[in-house]
Write a protein that holds these residues in place. Sequence first.
Motif, short mmCIF file in Angstrom:
data_model
loop_
_atom_site.label_atom_id
_atom_site.label_comp_id
_atom_site.label_asym_id
_atom_site.label_seq_id
_atom_site.Cartn_x
_atom_site.Cartn_y
_atom_site.Cartn_z
N LEU A 325 0.85 -1.20 0.00
CA LEU A 325 0.00 0.00 0.00
C LEU A 325 0.88 1.25 0.00
CD1 LEU A 325 -2.82 1.31 0.26
CD2 LEU A 325 -2.58 1.09 2.76
N PRO A 326 0.73 2.14 -1.02
CA PRO A 326 1.57 3.34 -1.07
C PRO A 326 1.39 4.22 0.16
CG PRO A 326 0.53 2.97 -3.19
CD PRO A 326 -0.11 2.01 -2.22
N GLN A 327 2.47 4.89 0.51
CA GLN A 327 2.46 5.82 1.63
C GLN A 327 2.14 7.23 1.11
OE1 GLN A 327 6.61 4.42 2.26
NE2 GLN A 327 6.09 4.50 4.44
N PHE A 328 2.01 8.17 2.04
CA PHE A 328 1.88 9.57 1.66
C PHE A 328 3.21 10.27 1.90
CE2 PHE A 328 -2.74 8.87 2.33
CZ PHE A 328 -3.16 9.32 1.09
N PRO A 329 3.66 11.10 0.95
CA PRO A 329 4.92 11.83 1.12
C PRO A 329 4.73 13.02 2.05
CG PRO A 329 3.90 12.40 -0.98
CD PRO A 329 3.03 11.34 -0.36
N LEU A 330 5.60 13.16 3.01
CA LEU A 330 5.53 14.29 3.94
C LEU A 330 5.91 15.58 3.21
CD1 LEU A 330 7.09 12.64 7.10
CD2 LEU A 330 4.80 13.65 6.96
N ASP A 583 6.37 0.09 6.51
CA ASP A 583 4.91 0.03 6.52
C ASP A 583 4.27 1.23 7.21
OD1 ASP A 583 4.72 -2.35 5.11
OD2 ASP A 583 4.94 -3.58 6.92
N LYS A 584 5.04 2.29 7.44
CA LYS A 584 4.47 3.49 8.06
C LYS A 584 3.53 4.18 7.07
CE LYS A 584 8.40 4.28 11.14
NZ LYS A 584 9.49 5.21 11.53
N HIS A 585 2.69 5.05 7.61
CA HIS A 585 1.71 5.74 6.77
C HIS A 585 2.36 6.78 5.87
CE1 HIS A 585 -1.23 3.75 9.22
NE2 HIS A 585 -0.88 4.41 10.31
N VAL A 586 3.47 7.39 6.33
CA VAL A 586 4.11 8.49 5.60
C VAL A 586 5.60 8.21 5.46
CG1 VAL A 586 2.41 10.23 6.31
CG2 VAL A 586 4.40 9.76 7.76
N PHE A 587 6.23 8.92 4.53
CA PHE A 587 7.68 8.81 4.35
C PHE A 587 8.23 10.15 3.92
CE2 PHE A 587 6.21 8.64 0.06
CZ PHE A 587 7.28 8.98 -0.76
N ILE A 588 9.54 10.29 3.99
CA ILE A 588 10.21 11.55 3.64
C ILE A 588 10.79 11.43 2.24
CG2 ILE A 588 12.10 13.11 4.25
CD1 ILE A 588 11.76 12.23 7.16
N LEU A 589 10.46 12.39 1.40
CA LEU A 589 11.00 12.42 0.03
C LEU A 589 12.50 12.71 0.05
CD1 LEU A 589 8.07 14.45 -1.53
CD2 LEU A 589 8.78 12.19 -2.32
N PRO A 590 13.23 12.32 -1.00
CA PRO A 590 14.66 12.63 -1.06
C PRO A 590 14.90 14.14 -0.91
CG PRO A 590 14.06 11.12 -2.82
CD PRO A 590 12.78 11.56 -2.19
#
Length: 603
Positions: A325-330, A583-590
């Motif tokens: 399941l894709p995350q949302f980018p912070l 598997d977290k809901h969000v992640f940090i973009l490069p």
Amino acid sequence: MSYSVSYSTFMNMPFEEAENGKLAPKSAVASGSSTSGQKSQLLLLDLYSGCGAMSTGLCLGANLSGLSLQTRWAVDFNPHACESLKFNHPETEVRNELAQDFLAVLREWERLCQKFGFVNEDVSPEVDSSDDDEGPYEASKGSPGEFEVGKIVDMCYGETSNVKEVGLKFKVRWKGYGPKDDTWEPIEGLGKCEERIRDFVRRGYNKNILPLPGTVDVICGGPPCQGISGFNRFRNSEAPLQDEKNKQMVVYMEIIEFLKPRFVLMENVVDILKFAKGYLGRYALSRLVAMNYQARLGIMAAGSYGLPQFRMRVFLWGARPTEKLPQFPLPTHDVVIRGGGPVEFEHSVVAYEENQHRDLKKELLLYDAISDLPPVANDEMRDEMDYLTAPKTDFQKYIRLSREEVMNLLPEGERPSQKRKLLDHRPLRLNDDDYQRVCHIPKKKGANFRCLPGVMVGPENKVQWDPNVERVLLPSGKPLVPDYAMSFINGKSPKPFGRLWWDETVPTVVTRAEPHNQIILHPEQDRVLSIRENARLQGFPDFYKFFGPLKQRYMQIGNAVAVPVSRALGYALGQAVQRKGDDKHVFILPPDFPRTTQSDIID
């Protein structure tokens, strides 16, 4: 599935019993059952596509993540938006029709492919130059007045210019005639053309002109829900889906159910989580879960991803059980979100936690986006012109890149040889009276109709007429300050004939370029923002060209998904397809996102 209040997330349980009876990570089980990673290119269907902003951003972001994603099909009812999309994405099969008619065509297409034995068979394309022949066929030797079907070139289900009845129709190329003489004919009238229909299905199947169940990797789209608009005085809050203006949400889900894509991304206004206690948002979420999709819902602000506008929208991810399941980018930029999110979904606003470390870029302002564009007049008529100055900001340097540079299609260090023109930098021409009014608005921050003679601001920030000032008239005899400006929102709004200013972040890009009830005037020029300036505020690259009358072009841009937001979501999709991340809901973009490997900051 597990459920989390954060981002209303339904996703695979962390562990599942594997074949050997031991507990194994769900992702490992899913990975073993999915062959999706073997595909070199993923195919996307853009529903309610408009001019293609959402799919454009998704493909750009996926490309930056290392995934090849192509918009193979697009559907929209607006012919001008379809023309814009087709010009900018010539590889896409663009269909100008209602979504419900498209669904009917898909069902007929599957039936025809099964009837002629093409489904699930390895049918190799034949070398047939006539497949793409747009010329006339050899004249028929039949009797005078008789016409012979040369070949079938398309199919549809809704109304056409010559046949108003809804039903399956084929577009016929007549023998001895060219494309301009093609006509739509109901299937009932083509009883003797079985072989011609079979040839069309064979060619169409080989060219993948329409998707079949299981052949679509990603479906994206923003089904219109006009029934929730505050301008609709007859909103049905008791049963929103009984309102015809909200039925497209149902159609969108029915298309997903029929095609069964691997991933889904739906976009909509925040009001779907507000109106009728969020009925439509809850419906969309529950339909995905009922179809055995994982789901995750987030509210994103465009300004947080590198645009000088706030513009909050709702996004809903869906993924098959065999996928990540894709995350949302912070957020990447330090923009203070101005409310707008419903309290019940406050855990769905995509943002850093209060105690979480963040390294954000400075927010973008109007100056960052449009200060390099040449001055134009209210009556500018050119659709193409030269850039007169070099870009002044990093945003302008990136937005000016060519398609080849953005998509990394040029060898490292090589620059495009052809000098590019500036497209669509012309404003909607104001009528003489409105133009005179705009010319009287001072060129300073916060200026609007309240700065005009005869207007006073009384208690509670409400405007009133100054009894000591005679009302000023225009050359036409109409008043300089119109009554509607004084009465707008009970006289408390400063929006009529308001000027934007260089150090501001715009609330949102609108669909109508009229200054009567919104702040849309250029800071230093006597006109509304141009089509290109609005496109810049939405993050469209300068190479993106728009078609149709000026009002239609403004509408296409105002209705679009902000490209930097969909680009960030495309990167998230690419990460999920390649099973990267946690598997977290969000992640940090490069940290350098969305910079390409090209020298994109060189003047």
